[in-house]
Each structure stands twice: as structure tokens, then as C-alpha cells.
Design an enzyme around this catalytic site. Structure first.
Site, PDB file in Angstrom:
ATOM      1  N   THR A 176       3.687 -10.535  13.031  1.00  0.00           N
ATOM      2  CA  THR A 176       2.747 -10.977  12.240  1.00  0.00           C
ATOM      3  C   THR A 176       2.353 -12.430  11.896  1.00  0.00           C
ATOM      4  OG1 THR A 176       3.345  -9.044  10.700  1.00  0.00           O
ATOM      5  CG2 THR A 176       2.542 -10.552   9.343  1.00  0.00           C
ATOM      6  N   ARG A 204      -0.382   4.088   7.824  1.00  0.00           N
ATOM      7  CA  ARG A 204       0.556   3.284   6.779  1.00  0.00           C
ATOM      8  C   ARG A 204       0.108   1.800   6.654  1.00  0.00           C
ATOM      9  NH1 ARG A 204       3.353  -1.956   7.891  1.00  0.00           N
ATOM     10  NH2 ARG A 204       5.216  -1.952   6.858  1.00  0.00           N
ATOM     11  N   VAL A 205       0.134   1.538   5.655  1.00  0.00           N
ATOM     12  CA  VAL A 205      -0.412   0.048   5.120  1.00  0.00           C
ATOM     13  C   VAL A 205       1.215  -0.574   4.724  1.00  0.00           C
ATOM     14  CG1 VAL A 205      -1.798  -1.211   3.551  1.00  0.00           C
ATOM     15  CG2 VAL A 205      -2.505   0.853   4.298  1.00  0.00           C
ATOM     16  N   GLY A 206       1.203  -1.805   5.315  1.00  0.00           N
ATOM     17  CA  GLY A 206       2.403  -2.906   5.124  1.00  0.00           C
ATOM     18  C   GLY A 206       2.071  -3.755   3.862  1.00  0.00           C
ATOM     19  N   ASP A 207       2.811  -4.617   3.888  1.00  0.00           N
ATOM     20  CA  ASP A 207       2.808  -5.583   2.768  1.00  0.00           C
ATOM     21  C   ASP A 207       1.738  -6.580   2.972  1.00  0.00           C
ATOM     22  OD1 ASP A 207       4.561  -6.644   4.983  1.00  0.00           O
ATOM     23  OD2 ASP A 207       5.005  -8.322   3.597  1.00  0.00           O
ATOM     24  N   GLY A 230       7.952  -4.658   5.724  1.00  0.00           N
ATOM     25  CA  GLY A 230       7.039  -4.697   4.719  1.00  0.00           C
ATOM     26  C   GLY A 230       7.253  -3.626   3.364  1.00  0.00           C
TER      27      GLY A 230
HETATM   28  N1  ASP Z   1       5.300  -7.143   7.208  1.00  0.00           N
HETATM   29  C1  ASP Z   1       4.631  -6.539   8.339  1.00  0.00           C
HETATM   30  C2  ASP Z   1       4.429  -5.352   7.768  1.00  0.00           C
HETATM   31  O1  ASP Z   1       5.235  -4.499   7.303  1.00  0.00           O
HETATM   32  C3  ASP Z   1       5.347  -6.604   9.569  1.00  0.00           C
HETATM   33  C4  ASP Z   1       5.809  -8.115  10.076  1.00  0.00           C
HETATM   34  O2  ASP Z   1       5.768  -8.907   9.268  1.00  0.00           O
HETATM   35  O3  ASP Z   1       6.254  -8.212  11.192  1.00  0.00           O
HETATM   36  O4  ASP Z   1       3.555  -4.609   8.134  1.00  0.00           O
END
Ligand code: ASP
Length: 312
Positions: A176, A204-207, A230
């Protein structure tokens, strides 16, 4: 906290993901690629800040460079969902106005961060997802590509390895991307872009695209970009937590960042954060063995990958 408007210095911090990479496990080509990518991102953002231009443009430019670089888990080179496709999330926020743009579940838009910026500039909505987001990009002439364009063989291999082990990517590896900047006028901005986690459920949606979780910026506190597991960063409202520790709690930027990571760790999550404040202060930290990261200001540029390199 009011930044002094005279004698301000600009600063840019970028990350290319937190994870379990170790010097002995990373092949030299991957390491070279990561360092070169971070350097290029710093250069793109610094070129804007040096001209006394906006932090918002600088973080967008830095993230855009990393999206195009297949070494990182954003844009081309993103990780795959459990069903073998790629879905991209991104967000950008302007600390001056707290205007924000976020996009999630993109499948065809080449430059997710540019679409997030378009959402911010349009100002009608903050968060647009899925087919509607790709359509918005198309309607505004942002380049569209086949979903397969984002895929590189290493990410397919990682997915197959993980599915064979019956797992979900809790041991995040790398990728990321994010940038935070403060410009000479004392305005801060943050941007984050990602393919998410390997073998994530599609949809799915992350942070990363969630304002306050993976991305946040306010001139009254800090600009923050996150990387890591996330789901925990969402539950901790990590980026906003850090900012409020500064604004309300009176903590220093570094203490606020470390306390936020401790809070995430207490929930069971791990990862990293980068932050800058309107007064030019900058901080980073991570609870994984490594985080790709770099910093630029008028005195020069530094890039680090592993924890033992951490001489800020
Ligand atoms: N935080 C990101 C997510 O959960 C993944 C990452 O930072 O590698 O989508």
C-alpha cells in the site's frame, strides 16, 4: 495549533507499505525497485513543494508515481482478491478545508488517486465505489484499462500460495502506498492508494479509502496515511485518532503516532503510520518488521526499508 506563516519549511513523507519483509528474505531486485520507487515518489512531490505549491498536489503526485510502479500494492502491481481479480481503493484529503475524495472497488481506472482527487474537486460527494466510480472516471476522461492490466505474476503467485495454505493475508507483505505533506503555507494533505490485502473477499473495502481510518488531514492537527491490517485500523479510526491525540490530547506528533499504533496492537492489528503537522514536524512508526518509507525536505531526501535503518 497555528503554524507560523513565516519561515515555514515544506516536508513530504511517503510510505510503500508495512509488512513482514526482512533483508534476508527480499531479493535484491525487489529491494532496489522499492528504494527507486520511493525516491521517484519523493522527487515528484518535492518538485511541487519546492516551488511553494500545494501539499495536496504534492501528495497526489507522489502517490501517482507509486501507483504506476509495479513494485507496490497500488495501481499496477496490486494484490489479487480471492477470486483472482484486482480491486483498488484510494483517498485524498486537504487539511486546509478538510475536503476529501475517496474511491473503492475500482476495477478499470488506471489512476485511483486521480479519481479520488476528482471526487474531492467536484465536492458533491466524498466517497464513490464500484462500477459507479469507474463510470465517473470514464465520464471524466480518466484512462480505463482491462482489469488484467493491473496484474503482475508475483501477485498471482502470492495468491496461489496463500489459497493453498487456506489463508487470508494476515501476514501482510508489502505494498500500500501513501504520502503526507506540509507546504510552505503550513497546509497539510494526505493521500493513500492500495489494492488491499491478498485473497480479500471481492467487495471488501479496507482502511485506506476511509476518511479517518487510513487517511486524514486537518490543518488543526496533522495529515496521516496508514498501512497495515486494515480491519484493525478501521476499528481504531487510526488516522483520526492520531490527529485528535495531537489536537485534543496535546501529545507530540510522534507520541500520538506511537500511542495509536499501540491501540491498534491492543486490538490485534499491526502496520504503520506516517504523519506531518502544519508546523513542519514529521513522524513515522510501524509494528511490523519493516515499512517502506521516505522523507524529503529542503535539506535532502532519505529512504528506508527495514526497522534497523531507522535514523530519522
Ligand atoms: N491497509 C491496507 C488494507 O487493509 C493494506 C496494506 O496497507 O497493506 O487494505
Amino acid at each position: 495549533m497555528a503554524a507560523a506563516m513565516t519561515d515555514m519549511r515544506w516536508r513530504l513523507v511517503v510510505h510503500g507499505g508495512a509488512g513482514s519483509m526482512r533483508p534476508e528474505r527480499l531479493d535484491p531486485e525487489q529491494e532496489r525497485c522499492a528504494r527507486a520507487g520511493l525516491e521517484a515518489a519523493l522527487e515528484a512531490g518535492a518538485a511541487i513543494l519546492e516551488k511553494r505549491e500545494d501539499a495536496l498536489d504534492a501528495v497526489q503526485a507522489a502517490v501517482r508515481v507509486l501507483e504506476e510502479d509495479s513494485c507496490f500494492n497500488a495501481g499496477r502491481g496490486s494484490v489479487l482478491t480471492a477470486t483472482g481479480c484486482i480491486e483498488l481503493d484510494a483517498a485524498i484529503m486537504d487539511g486546509r478545508t478538510r475536503a476529501a475524495g475517496a474511491v473503492a472497488g475500482l476495477r478499470t481506472t488506471r489512476a485511483p488517486i486521480d479519481l479520488a482527487r476528482l471526487v474531492l474537486d467536484e465536492g458533491q460527494h466524498v466517497f464513490v465505489s464500484g462500477k459507479g466510480a469507474d463510470e465517473l472516471a470514464r465520464n471524466h476522461g480518466l484512462e480505463q484499462v482491462e482489469n488484467g492490466w493491473f496484474e503482475v505474476p508475483e501477485r498471482r503467485r502470492q495468491l496461489e500460495e496463500l489459497l493453498a495454505a487456506g489463508g487470508f493475508d494476515d501476514e501482510i507483505k508489502y505494498g500500500t502506498v501513501g504520502a503526507v505533506a506540509v507546504d510552505v503555507d503550513g497546509h497539510v494533505a494526505a493521500a493513500t492508494s492500495t489494492g488491499g490485502l491478498t485473497a480479500k473477499r471481492w467487495g471488501r473495502v479496507g482502511d485506506s479509502p476511509l476518511i479517518g481510518a487510513g487517511t486524514y488531514a486537518s490543518d488543526s492537527s496533522a495529515a496521516v496515511s496508514a498501512t497495515g491490517s486494515g480491519e484493525y485500523f478501521i476499528r481504531a479510526v487510526a488516522a483520526h485518532q492520531l490527529a485528535d491525540r495531537v489536537r485534543i490530547g496535546g501529545q507530540s506528533l510522534q507520541d500520538a503516532l506511537d500511542s495509536t499504533l499501540a491501540d491498534i496492537a491492543a486490538l490485534g492489528g499491526k502496520g504503520g503510520l506516517i504523519a506531518v503537522a502544519p508546523d513542519g514536524d514529521a513522524a513515522w512508526g510501524f509494528t511490523t518488521p519493516a515499512m517502506y518509507r521516505g522523507m524529503a525536505d529542503s535539506s535532502g531526501r532519505t529512504v528506508h526499508l527495514y526497522s534497523e535503518e531507522d535514523e530519522r
